[in-house]
Motif scaffolding. Structure first.
Motif, short mmCIF file in Angstrom:
data_model
loop_
_atom_site.label_atom_id
_atom_site.label_comp_id
_atom_site.label_asym_id
_atom_site.label_seq_id
_atom_site.Cartn_x
_atom_site.Cartn_y
_atom_site.Cartn_z
N GLY A 51 0.97 -1.00 -0.19
CA GLY A 51 -0.08 -0.06 0.65
C GLY A 51 1.13 1.40 -0.01
O GLY A 51 0.56 2.58 0.35
N ASP A 93 -2.27 -0.17 -7.74
CA ASP A 93 -1.79 -0.10 -8.14
C ASP A 93 -0.49 1.08 -8.78
O ASP A 93 -0.21 1.61 -7.84
CB ASP A 93 -2.43 1.71 -7.98
N VAL A 111 -2.38 -7.53 -1.84
CA VAL A 111 -2.04 -7.62 -1.05
C VAL A 111 -2.61 -9.39 -0.08
O VAL A 111 -2.86 -10.30 1.08
CB VAL A 111 -2.42 -6.97 0.83
N ARG A 112 -4.13 -9.46 -1.52
CA ARG A 112 -4.72 -11.16 -1.41
C ARG A 112 -3.82 -11.85 -1.83
O ARG A 112 -4.33 -13.57 -1.81
CB ARG A 112 -6.18 -10.72 -1.49
N ASN A 150 1.57 -2.68 5.27
CA ASN A 150 0.00 -1.58 5.61
C ASN A 150 -0.73 -1.41 4.71
O ASN A 150 -1.90 -0.82 4.98
CB ASN A 150 1.41 0.28 5.39
N ILE A 188 -8.28 -1.04 3.95
CA ILE A 188 -9.17 -0.72 3.49
C ILE A 188 -10.42 -0.18 4.46
O ILE A 188 -9.90 -0.94 5.52
CB ILE A 188 -10.32 -0.95 2.26
N ILE A 204 -8.20 -7.92 2.62
CA ILE A 204 -7.30 -7.24 2.80
C ILE A 204 -6.88 -6.75 4.19
O ILE A 204 -5.12 -7.35 4.07
CB ILE A 204 -7.12 -5.86 2.21
N MET A 231 0.50 -2.30 9.72
CA MET A 231 -0.35 -1.13 10.15
C MET A 231 -2.75 -1.74 11.30
O MET A 231 -2.39 -2.20 10.30
CB MET A 231 -0.40 -0.52 8.69
N GLY A 249 -4.23 7.36 15.51
CA GLY A 249 -5.54 8.52 14.53
C GLY A 249 -6.38 8.64 13.61
O GLY A 249 -5.66 7.35 12.85
N TRP A 250 -6.63 9.86 13.08
CA TRP A 250 -6.65 10.30 12.30
C TRP A 250 -5.28 11.09 11.94
O TRP A 250 -4.84 11.34 12.07
CB TRP A 250 -7.79 12.32 12.20
N VAL A 251 -4.68 10.17 10.04
CA VAL A 251 -4.38 10.50 9.09
C VAL A 251 -4.71 11.33 8.26
O VAL A 251 -5.19 11.32 7.65
CB VAL A 251 -3.30 9.63 9.09
N THR A 255 -4.98 11.74 4.87
CA THR A 255 -4.90 10.69 4.12
C THR A 255 -6.39 11.14 2.87
O THR A 255 -7.66 10.83 3.84
CB THR A 255 -4.66 9.06 3.68
N LEU A 286 -9.08 9.64 4.65
CA LEU A 286 -10.40 10.53 5.47
C LEU A 286 -11.37 11.21 5.06
O LEU A 286 -12.67 10.99 5.12
CB LEU A 286 -9.52 11.60 6.16
#
Ligand code: NAD
Length: 290
Positions: free
Chosen positions: A13, A39, A64-65, A90, A93, A113, A141, A187-189, A191, A194
């Motif tokens: 990721g 991607d 990652v699957r 990392n 979803i 995932i 992560m 917490g909130w990052v 990216t 959000l």
């Protein structure tokens, strides 16, 4: 400055957000990077940014699957960059919905995932690290959502709690080989994730209001710095841990409201004037509760 010169990191990721932030932070500390993402174009952009910092980088398309693809990633990293010292599982979803209505496919996608994908990543990197015999560092992560439940977040909450707990078991499995395993709980990052949080506009100021330190985290500066520390010699005795990095968000609601009031005072006053304003506020609060 913690030094990761001569180390090589695999990151899943890595094309966006926290994965890219960690890639750049590790590279600034001296590591070479294998940037993987479902991607490919975004992984290539991250690799380009790493090269601009003077480090070597690979870009690979890996879902990652797919355990075979992860094993090939670990193997080709060693072939092309010479080593594998750091593994950052990392990729993740978010899918949100009530237990009454969330479609099975969405539940399954999050589990595949965020949980199975992390297991497959740790397995592929762990096997390669054991084969090489140089020890290593595995970073998983997780999220503050491992601890704090929210309505409609069950799939995300459950998978983040699961990888947090699995980290403790994987730390046992890999310790005999000199490999540490640690979970990161942001917490909130700031990216793109959000923008997908249900019931919120995506406005960063809206998220920042909830955080006692008054801002959302920066992927590279904040989460990347923790990843560099966990990957460095300074953290060689740290394993099986869950490292919350959330600006104080974990104690939530009431604490945040109090912090907003205190931040306003801190913005308006300085020095003795600030201390006097704090005394006055305390006296007012005591008066209210008397
Ligand atoms: P993001 O959406 O910016 O990045 C996620 C990356 O993962 C993307 O590049 C995406 O292409 C990739 N990805 C998605 N599915 C994949 C798959 N099957 N295989 C490989 N790559 C895949 O999100 P982010 O905020 O950077 O999230 C990164 C991790 O951090 C996730 O595990 C997320 O749960 C966690 N996290 C984020 C926050 C936050 O506030 N942003 C907080 C706590 C934890």
């Amino acid at each position: 400055m913690l030094d990761l010169s001569g180390k090589v990191a695999v990151i899943t990721g890595a094309g966006s957000g926290i994965g890219r932030g960690i890639a750049l932070a590790l590279a600034r500390a001296g590591a070479d990077i294998a940037a993987s993402d479902i991607d490919l174009e975004s992984a290539r952009e991250t690799a380009e940014l790493v090269r601009a910092l003077g480090r070597q980088a690979l870009a690979e398309r890996v879902d990652v699957r797919d355990g075979d693809a992860l094993r090939m990633l670990a193997n080709s990293t060693v072939r092309k960059l010479g080593r594998l010292d750091i593994c950052v599982a990392n990729a993740g979803i978010g899918r949100f919905g009530s237990v009454l209505t969330l479609p099975l496919e969405e539940w399954q996608a999050v589990v595949d995932i965020n949980l199975t994908g992390v297991f497959l990543t740790v397995q592929a990197c762990g096997r390669e690290m054991v084969r090489l015999g140089n020890g290593g560092r595995v970073l998983v992560m997780s999220s503050l959502a491992a601890e704090v439940a929210s309505p409609r977040w069950a799939a995300y909450n459950a998978t983040k709690a699961a990888v947090r707990h699995a980290t403790r078991s994987w730390a046992f499995d890999l310790a005999p080989f000199g490999i540490t395993v640690n979970a990161i709980g942001p917490g909130w990052v700031d990216t793109p994730l959000l923008d997908q949080i249900p019931g919120r506009s995506g406005d960063r100021a809206d998220f920042a209001q909830m955080v006692p330190l008054g801002r959302v985290a920066d992927a590279e500066r904040d989460i990347g710095a923790l990843a560099v520390w966990l990957a460095s010699d300074a953290a060689s005795y740290v394993t099986g841990g869950y490292h919350v990095i959330d600006g104080g968000l974990h104690d939530g609601g009431a604490a945040s409201v109090a912090a907003v009031a205190l931040r306003e005072l801190a913005a308006q006053h300085r020095g003795d004037d600030l201390l006097a304003a704090l005394e006055q506020r305390e006296a007012e609060l005591r008066g209210q509760s008397a």
